[in-house]
Motif scaffolding. Structure first.
Motif, PDB file in Angstrom:
ATOM      1  N   LEU A  34       1.224  -1.192   0.012  1.00  0.00           N
ATOM      2  CA  LEU A  34      -0.446  -0.356   0.126  1.00  0.00           C
ATOM      3  C   LEU A  34       1.161   1.167  -0.505  1.00  0.00           C
ATOM      4  O   LEU A  34       0.662   1.819  -0.815  1.00  0.00           O
ATOM      5  CB  LEU A  34      -0.696   0.267   1.309  1.00  0.00           C
ATOM      6  CG  LEU A  34      -2.145  -1.421   0.818  1.00  0.00           C
ATOM      7  CD1 LEU A  34      -2.832  -1.166   2.990  1.00  0.00           C
ATOM      8  CD2 LEU A  34      -2.911  -0.521  -0.343  1.00  0.00           C
ATOM      9  N   PHE A  35       1.891   1.530   0.913  1.00  0.00           N
ATOM     10  CA  PHE A  35       3.189   2.461   0.732  1.00  0.00           C
ATOM     11  C   PHE A  35       4.056   2.339  -0.133  1.00  0.00           C
ATOM     12  O   PHE A  35       3.327   4.264  -1.081  1.00  0.00           O
ATOM     13  CB  PHE A  35       4.320   2.041   1.692  1.00  0.00           C
ATOM     14  CG  PHE A  35       3.448   2.440   3.605  1.00  0.00           C
ATOM     15  CD1 PHE A  35       3.260   4.042   3.444  1.00  0.00           C
ATOM     16  CD2 PHE A  35       2.938   1.733   4.518  1.00  0.00           C
ATOM     17  CE1 PHE A  35       2.653   4.417   4.972  1.00  0.00           C
ATOM     18  CE2 PHE A  35       2.274   2.087   5.458  1.00  0.00           C
ATOM     19  CZ  PHE A  35       1.857   3.522   5.621  1.00  0.00           C
ATOM     20  N   GLU A  36       4.168   1.343  -0.648  1.00  0.00           N
ATOM     21  CA  GLU A  36       5.072   1.032  -2.451  1.00  0.00           C
ATOM     22  C   GLU A  36       3.724   2.249  -3.211  1.00  0.00           C
ATOM     23  O   GLU A  36       4.871   2.730  -4.105  1.00  0.00           O
ATOM     24  CB  GLU A  36       5.425  -0.344  -2.540  1.00  0.00           C
ATOM     25  CG  GLU A  36       6.203  -0.606  -1.571  1.00  0.00           C
ATOM     26  CD  GLU A  36       7.050  -1.647  -2.002  1.00  0.00           C
ATOM     27  OE1 GLU A  36       8.050  -2.117  -2.237  1.00  0.00           O
ATOM     28  OE2 GLU A  36       5.710  -2.885  -2.413  1.00  0.00           O
ATOM     29  N   VAL A  57       8.272   0.916  11.325  1.00  0.00           N
ATOM     30  CA  VAL A  57       7.212   0.049  12.222  1.00  0.00           C
ATOM     31  C   VAL A  57       6.455   1.041  12.741  1.00  0.00           C
ATOM     32  O   VAL A  57       5.381   0.365  13.149  1.00  0.00           O
ATOM     33  CB  VAL A  57       7.783  -0.792  13.533  1.00  0.00           C
ATOM     34  CG1 VAL A  57       7.057  -1.043  14.916  1.00  0.00           C
ATOM     35  CG2 VAL A  57       9.315  -1.799  13.020  1.00  0.00           C
ATOM     36  N   LEU A  58       7.156   1.885  13.420  1.00  0.00           N
ATOM     37  CA  LEU A  58       5.915   2.698  13.498  1.00  0.00           C
ATOM     38  C   LEU A  58       5.144   3.026  12.934  1.00  0.00           C
ATOM     39  O   LEU A  58       3.776   3.794  12.736  1.00  0.00           O
ATOM     40  CB  LEU A  58       6.513   4.279  14.263  1.00  0.00           C
ATOM     41  CG  LEU A  58       7.749   3.600  15.526  1.00  0.00           C
ATOM     42  CD1 LEU A  58       8.589   5.916  15.439  1.00  0.00           C
ATOM     43  CD2 LEU A  58       6.602   3.737  16.632  1.00  0.00           C
ATOM     44  N   MET A  59       5.702   3.416  11.400  1.00  0.00           N
ATOM     45  CA  MET A  59       4.670   4.129  10.104  1.00  0.00           C
ATOM     46  C   MET A  59       3.657   2.529  10.239  1.00  0.00           C
ATOM     47  O   MET A  59       2.179   3.256   9.893  1.00  0.00           O
ATOM     48  CB  MET A  59       5.499   3.818   9.023  1.00  0.00           C
ATOM     49  CG  MET A  59       4.200   4.285   7.931  1.00  0.00           C
ATOM     50  SD  MET A  59       5.976   4.876   6.332  1.00  0.00           S
ATOM     51  CE  MET A  59       6.249   2.537   6.181  1.00  0.00           C
ATOM     52  N   PHE A  60       3.444   1.274  10.413  1.00  0.00           N
ATOM     53  CA  PHE A  60       2.443   0.122  10.294  1.00  0.00           C
ATOM     54  C   PHE A  60       1.350   0.527  11.950  1.00  0.00           C
ATOM     55  O   PHE A  60       0.192   0.389  11.239  1.00  0.00           O
ATOM     56  CB  PHE A  60       2.841  -1.100  10.052  1.00  0.00           C
ATOM     57  CG  PHE A  60       3.264  -1.456   8.890  1.00  0.00           C
ATOM     58  CD1 PHE A  60       3.591  -0.499   7.714  1.00  0.00           C
ATOM     59  CD2 PHE A  60       5.167  -2.333   9.216  1.00  0.00           C
ATOM     60  CE1 PHE A  60       4.306  -1.249   6.198  1.00  0.00           C
ATOM     61  CE2 PHE A  60       5.132  -2.623   7.971  1.00  0.00           C
ATOM     62  CZ  PHE A  60       5.503  -1.709   6.864  1.00  0.00           C
ATOM     63  N   LYS A  61       2.209   0.971  12.958  1.00  0.00           N
ATOM     64  CA  LYS A  61       1.502   1.203  13.469  1.00  0.00           C
ATOM     65  C   LYS A  61       0.440   2.320  13.347  1.00  0.00           C
ATOM     66  O   LYS A  61      -0.639   2.506  13.912  1.00  0.00           O
ATOM     67  CB  LYS A  61       2.028   1.420  15.259  1.00  0.00           C
ATOM     68  CG  LYS A  61       3.020   0.162  15.838  1.00  0.00           C
ATOM     69  CD  LYS A  61       3.516   0.358  16.796  1.00  0.00           C
ATOM     70  CE  LYS A  61       4.229  -0.825  17.506  1.00  0.00           C
ATOM     71  NZ  LYS A  61       5.218  -0.918  18.316  1.00  0.00           N
ATOM     72  N   ASP A  62       0.816   3.487  13.097  1.00  0.00           N
ATOM     73  CA  ASP A  62       0.167   4.366  13.120  1.00  0.00           C
ATOM     74  C   ASP A  62      -1.105   4.199  12.178  1.00  0.00           C
ATOM     75  O   ASP A  62      -2.249   5.159  11.619  1.00  0.00           O
ATOM     76  CB  ASP A  62       0.841   5.839  12.244  1.00  0.00           C
ATOM     77  CG  ASP A  62       1.921   6.671  13.725  1.00  0.00           C
ATOM     78  OD1 ASP A  62       1.362   5.632  14.403  1.00  0.00           O
ATOM     79  OD2 ASP A  62       2.603   6.554  13.054  1.00  0.00           O
ATOM     80  N   LEU A  63      -0.973   3.435  11.127  1.00  0.00           N
ATOM     81  CA  LEU A  63      -1.284   2.821   9.568  1.00  0.00           C
ATOM     82  C   LEU A  63      -2.988   1.874  10.092  1.00  0.00           C
ATOM     83  O   LEU A  63      -3.776   2.531   9.873  1.00  0.00           O
ATOM     84  CB  LEU A  63      -0.975   1.904   8.988  1.00  0.00           C
ATOM     85  CG  LEU A  63      -2.054   1.056   7.805  1.00  0.00           C
ATOM     86  CD1 LEU A  63      -2.770   2.414   6.655  1.00  0.00           C
ATOM     87  CD2 LEU A  63      -1.079   0.000   6.852  1.00  0.00           C
TER      88      LEU A  63
END
Length: 210
Positions: A34-36, A57-63
């Motif tokens: 999704l991010f790519e 890892v933080l980016m996935f948590k925010d997602l």
């Protein structure tokens, strides 16, 4: 993020990220795609496998947190977070430095997709085998019940026939003396001959009262 900061960030495999965030490994791959799709580049090793930093890892948590908000879709959440984290990417200059690496990454992504489909087909086949085994068991049970029913029917038929034979034999035994007596009389009647008359000579004919 510059090279110095990259050195201080630990890189994680998809399995380690999944374990840390408590999600499935396939879900990590799904989030990464999704991010790519929105232009974010992840670090990849020499084989083209994605590696994830602490920032990722933080980016996935925010997602996950953003997706849980009312009216927010997963795609919209990923798009809104891409611009925020894109400037923090540790691999802005690493992912697409050659067409060869880009092609290799596309191949690896295709392989991951095929692996997911393979696992789905494997699970489907497993359930199909279980269903076939259950069907075979039901069929065997029906056949065994039918055979047992036929055996019981034949046994009952044999019992009735045996009883009938015994009754016929008993009637014959009781009637045998009378039958034998009647048969003997019939034989005797057919074998008796009337007494023969003695022939008279010419002298007897002349003097019948002699």
């Amino acid at each position: 993020m510059d090279e110095l900061q990259t050195e201080y960030e630990r890189m994680y495999s998809p399995g380690e990220v999944a374990l840390h965030i408590e999600i499935e490994r396939q879900t990590v791959t799904k989030y990464a795609r999704l991010f790519e799709n929105n232009g974010y580049n992840f670090h990849k090793d020499e084989k083209g496998n994605r590696l994830y930093s602490d920032t990722n890892v933080l980016m996935f948590k925010d997602l996950i947190n953003k997706r849980n908000k009312p009216g927010m879709t997963l795609e919209a959440a990923a798009k809104s977070l891409t611009d925020i984290y894109k400037s923090k990417s540790v691999t802005d200059t690493v992912s697409n430095d050659s067409d060869e690496k880009a092609n290799y990454a596309a191949i690896m992504e295709k392989l991951e997709s095929l692996e997911e489909k393979f696992n789905e087909q494997k699970e489907f086949n497993k359930n199909l085998v279980l269903e076939l085994q259950a069907s075979e068991k039901r069929t065997k049970t029906l056949i065994n019940n039918k055979v047992e029913s036929m055996q019981q029917s034949l046994s009952e038929h044999d019992r009735i026939r045996q009883e009938q034979l015994e009754k016929d034999l008993e009637r014959y035994r009781l009637a045998a003396p009378e039958i034998e007596e009647e048969a003997a009389e019939e034989v005797a009647a057919t074998t008796e001959q009337p007494p023969k008359k003695e022939k008279k000579g010419w002298m007897d004919k002349l003097w019948p009262f002699s």
